[in-house]
Design a protein around this motif. Structure first.
Motif, PDB file in Angstrom:
ATOM      1  N   ALA A 275      34.636  63.572  59.272  1.00  0.00           N
ATOM      2  CA  ALA A 275      35.189  62.524  60.679  1.00  0.00           C
ATOM      3  C   ALA A 275      36.781  62.495  60.307  1.00  0.00           C
ATOM      4  O   ALA A 275      37.420  62.514  61.572  1.00  0.00           O
ATOM      5  N   GLN A 276      37.280  62.333  59.410  1.00  0.00           N
ATOM      6  CA  GLN A 276      38.778  62.154  58.944  1.00  0.00           C
ATOM      7  C   GLN A 276      39.494  63.469  58.654  1.00  0.00           C
ATOM      8  O   GLN A 276      40.766  63.088  58.499  1.00  0.00           O
ATOM      9  N   SER A 277      38.817  64.350  58.560  1.00  0.00           N
ATOM     10  CA  SER A 277      39.437  65.665  57.958  1.00  0.00           C
ATOM     11  C   SER A 277      40.655  65.882  59.152  1.00  0.00           C
ATOM     12  O   SER A 277      40.345  66.092  60.264  1.00  0.00           O
ATOM     13  N   GLY A 278      41.901  66.264  58.749  1.00  0.00           N
ATOM     14  CA  GLY A 278      43.154  66.455  59.765  1.00  0.00           C
ATOM     15  C   GLY A 278      43.557  65.394  60.446  1.00  0.00           C
ATOM     16  O   GLY A 278      43.957  65.700  61.480  1.00  0.00           O
ATOM     17  N   ARG A 279      43.016  64.198  60.162  1.00  0.00           N
ATOM     18  CA  ARG A 279      43.483  63.044  60.978  1.00  0.00           C
ATOM     19  C   ARG A 279      44.196  61.979  60.437  1.00  0.00           C
ATOM     20  O   ARG A 279      44.255  62.168  59.102  1.00  0.00           O
ATOM     21  N   SER A 280      44.574  60.873  61.068  1.00  0.00           N
ATOM     22  CA  SER A 280      45.158  59.768  60.203  1.00  0.00           C
ATOM     23  C   SER A 280      44.432  58.609  60.478  1.00  0.00           C
ATOM     24  O   SER A 280      43.502  58.228  61.570  1.00  0.00           O
ATOM     25  N   GLY A 281      44.477  57.584  59.266  1.00  0.00           N
ATOM     26  CA  GLY A 281      43.845  56.387  59.482  1.00  0.00           C
ATOM     27  C   GLY A 281      44.673  55.320  59.069  1.00  0.00           C
ATOM     28  O   GLY A 281      45.918  55.541  58.337  1.00  0.00           O
ATOM     29  N   THR A 282      44.346  53.958  58.794  1.00  0.00           N
ATOM     30  CA  THR A 282      45.031  52.986  58.083  1.00  0.00           C
ATOM     31  C   THR A 282      44.204  52.523  57.135  1.00  0.00           C
ATOM     32  O   THR A 282      43.217  52.076  57.275  1.00  0.00           O
ATOM     33  N   LEU A 283      44.813  52.298  55.922  1.00  0.00           N
ATOM     34  CA  LEU A 283      44.256  51.734  54.674  1.00  0.00           C
ATOM     35  C   LEU A 283      44.952  50.135  54.694  1.00  0.00           C
ATOM     36  O   LEU A 283      46.169  50.085  54.237  1.00  0.00           O
ATOM     37  N   HIS A 284      44.123  49.142  54.958  1.00  0.00           N
ATOM     38  CA  HIS A 284      44.364  47.742  54.748  1.00  0.00           C
ATOM     39  C   HIS A 284      44.077  47.315  53.410  1.00  0.00           C
ATOM     40  O   HIS A 284      42.845  47.276  53.097  1.00  0.00           O
ATOM     41  N   THR A 285      44.971  46.586  52.646  1.00  0.00           N
ATOM     42  CA  THR A 285      44.752  45.913  51.301  1.00  0.00           C
ATOM     43  C   THR A 285      44.968  44.449  51.398  1.00  0.00           C
ATOM     44  O   THR A 285      46.135  43.977  51.721  1.00  0.00           O
ATOM     45  N   GLY A 286      44.002  43.721  51.206  1.00  0.00           N
ATOM     46  CA  GLY A 286      44.160  42.125  51.269  1.00  0.00           C
ATOM     47  C   GLY A 286      44.617  41.850  49.788  1.00  0.00           C
ATOM     48  O   GLY A 286      43.826  42.316  48.829  1.00  0.00           O
ATOM     49  N   GLN A 287      45.286  40.964  49.813  1.00  0.00           N
ATOM     50  CA  GLN A 287      45.851  40.274  48.466  1.00  0.00           C
ATOM     51  C   GLN A 287      45.821  38.783  48.467  1.00  0.00           C
ATOM     52  O   GLN A 287      46.463  38.146  49.456  1.00  0.00           O
ATOM     53  N   HIS A 288      45.044  38.065  47.832  1.00  0.00           N
ATOM     54  CA  HIS A 288      45.091  36.573  47.670  1.00  0.00           C
ATOM     55  C   HIS A 288      45.309  36.009  46.484  1.00  0.00           C
ATOM     56  O   HIS A 288      44.697  36.500  45.452  1.00  0.00           O
ATOM     57  N   VAL A 289      46.443  35.185  46.109  1.00  0.00           N
ATOM     58  CA  VAL A 289      46.618  34.766  44.903  1.00  0.00           C
ATOM     59  C   VAL A 289      46.459  33.387  44.782  1.00  0.00           C
ATOM     60  O   VAL A 289      47.088  32.760  45.769  1.00  0.00           O
ATOM     61  N   ILE A 290      45.856  32.693  43.925  1.00  0.00           N
ATOM     62  CA  ILE A 290      45.672  31.462  43.440  1.00  0.00           C
ATOM     63  C   ILE A 290      46.422  30.840  42.227  1.00  0.00           C
ATOM     64  O   ILE A 290      46.126  31.601  41.183  1.00  0.00           O
ATOM     65  N   LEU A 291      47.007  29.800  42.465  1.00  0.00           N
ATOM     66  CA  LEU A 291      47.805  29.436  41.005  1.00  0.00           C
ATOM     67  C   LEU A 291      46.999  28.114  40.444  1.00  0.00           C
ATOM     68  O   LEU A 291      47.029  27.200  41.333  1.00  0.00           O
ATOM     69  N   LEU A 292      46.407  28.435  39.460  1.00  0.00           N
ATOM     70  CA  LEU A 292      45.868  27.222  38.636  1.00  0.00           C
ATOM     71  C   LEU A 292      46.779  26.711  37.333  1.00  0.00           C
ATOM     72  O   LEU A 292      47.388  27.293  36.925  1.00  0.00           O
ATOM     73  N   THR A 293      46.541  25.339  37.467  1.00  0.00           N
ATOM     74  CA  THR A 293      47.468  24.540  36.266  1.00  0.00           C
ATOM     75  C   THR A 293      46.412  23.955  35.427  1.00  0.00           C
ATOM     76  O   THR A 293      45.319  23.300  35.939  1.00  0.00           O
ATOM     77  N   PRO A 294      46.984  23.656  34.091  1.00  0.00           N
ATOM     78  CA  PRO A 294      46.161  23.001  33.276  1.00  0.00           C
ATOM     79  C   PRO A 294      45.756  21.585  33.824  1.00  0.00           C
ATOM     80  O   PRO A 294      46.510  20.680  34.589  1.00  0.00           O
ATOM     81  N   GLY A 295      44.437  21.044  33.691  1.00  0.00           N
ATOM     82  CA  GLY A 295      44.160  19.762  34.080  1.00  0.00           C
ATOM     83  C   GLY A 295      43.637  19.763  35.591  1.00  0.00           C
ATOM     84  O   GLY A 295      43.119  18.597  36.191  1.00  0.00           O
ATOM     85  N   THR A 296      43.714  20.781  36.235  1.00  0.00           N
ATOM     86  CA  THR A 296      43.099  20.794  37.898  1.00  0.00           C
ATOM     87  C   THR A 296      42.206  21.878  38.047  1.00  0.00           C
ATOM     88  O   THR A 296      41.839  22.703  37.122  1.00  0.00           O
ATOM     89  N   ASP A 297      41.333  21.695  38.940  1.00  0.00           N
ATOM     90  CA  ASP A 297      40.547  22.660  39.288  1.00  0.00           C
ATOM     91  C   ASP A 297      40.786  23.477  40.463  1.00  0.00           C
ATOM     92  O   ASP A 297      41.729  23.439  40.862  1.00  0.00           O
ATOM     93  N   ALA A 298      39.937  24.356  40.868  1.00  0.00           N
ATOM     94  CA  ALA A 298      40.393  25.477  41.869  1.00  0.00           C
ATOM     95  C   ALA A 298      40.435  24.916  43.312  1.00  0.00           C
ATOM     96  O   ALA A 298      41.248  25.375  44.089  1.00  0.00           O
ATOM     97  N   ALA A 299      39.610  23.847  43.422  1.00  0.00           N
ATOM     98  CA  ALA A 299      39.725  23.294  44.887  1.00  0.00           C
ATOM     99  C   ALA A 299      41.200  22.764  45.193  1.00  0.00           C
ATOM    100  O   ALA A 299      41.636  21.948  44.544  1.00  0.00           O
ATOM    101  N   GLY A 300      41.660  23.230  46.168  1.00  0.00           N
ATOM    102  CA  GLY A 300      43.128  22.674  46.780  1.00  0.00           C
ATOM    103  C   GLY A 300      43.904  23.115  46.107  1.00  0.00           C
ATOM    104  O   GLY A 300      45.205  23.067  46.183  1.00  0.00           O
ATOM    105  N   ALA A 301      43.657  24.321  44.973  1.00  0.00           N
ATOM    106  CA  ALA A 301      45.052  24.758  44.383  1.00  0.00           C
ATOM    107  C   ALA A 301      45.822  25.589  45.381  1.00  0.00           C
ATOM    108  O   ALA A 301      45.356  26.230  46.209  1.00  0.00           O
TER     109      ALA A 301
END
Length: 227
Positions: free
Chosen positions: A114-140
């Motif tokens: 289906a894609q031979s000789g054609r063009s498409g779009t590659l979407h890459t999602g990136q999500h970064v969470i910052l954790l710090t000592p003494g805290t949990d992931a919720a609300g980071a």
């Protein structure tokens, strides 16, 4: 805005929430030490929960789900320094349809026809969470982004399609291809960040870290994690 690390402390740690060898190699080439914690997120369930999502939105949602899952694991273990948890996912868009990993050879063959000789779009999602000592992931604090790049394929005959699929390379790649392996021979051109096509835009990661107050360049050459 101040940047981490504070007071000359150790550089932030980086955790990659992906089993992708391509993403790992990008981080190594970028001199960014990291460790890997695989997310185990059910990708089909994430997609089913957002039936109206566009391919670009789906990539972002998947990346967010993976980052959150890994951040929960890392926070439960405990961190001794600021720790960046990076979740990524890629979705290939062709004719408005979202295409993930083909998994099966016959599916990969059909997609390449289906894609031979054609063009498409590659979407890459990136999500970064910052954790710090003494805290949990919720609300980071977190930063999400989607990086999209156009990919034009060469006109590929049936024998070449089958030979490529037989390598096994395309089975676990969004869209059934990658540009950092045998698939490079079948890609005519890329419009956008080539690293994003492999699965991780480092320039976007730097901007995301900056939003979170972390100077990514401080990680260059450090040994805060085992890669």
């Amino acid at each position: 805005m101040s940047t981490l690390p504070h007071g000359g402390g150790a550089p932030a740690a980086l955790v990659l929430g992906s089993a992708s060898p391509g993403r790992a190699q990008i981080l190594r080439r970028a001199l960014l030490p990291f460790r890997t914690v695989v997310s185990r997120v059910d990708e089909e369930a994430v997609g089913a929960a957002s039936p109206g999502a566009t391919p670009a939105e789906l990539a972002r949602l998947l990346a967010e789900a993976k980052a959150e899952a890994v951040a929960g694991v890392v926070a439960a273990e405990g961190v001794d320094r600021p720790t960046l948890v990076l979740g990524c996912d890629s979705v290939f868009e062709l004719d408005g349809q979202a295409l993930g990993k083909p998994w099966e050879p016959e599916t990969a063959i059909a997609r390449w026809r289906a894609q031979s000789g054609r063009s498409g779009t590659l979407h890459t999602g990136q999500h970064v969470i910052l954790l710090t000592p003494g805290t949990d992931a919720a609300g980071a604090p977190a930063s999400g982004a989607t990086v999209s790049a156009g990919v034009a394929f060469t006109d590929v005959d049936e024998a070449t399609i089958r030979a490529y699929v037989a390598t096994g390379e395309p089975l676990q790649c969004a869209g059934g291809f990658t540009i950092d392996g045998a698939g490079a021979a079948l890609v005519e051109s890329v419009e956008g960040d080539p690293n994003a096509v492999i699965g991780l835009s480092v320039s976007t990661l730097r901007r995301q870290c900056s939003v979170l107050g972390v100077d990514l360049s401080a990680l260059w050459g450090s040994s805060n994690c085992d890669a």
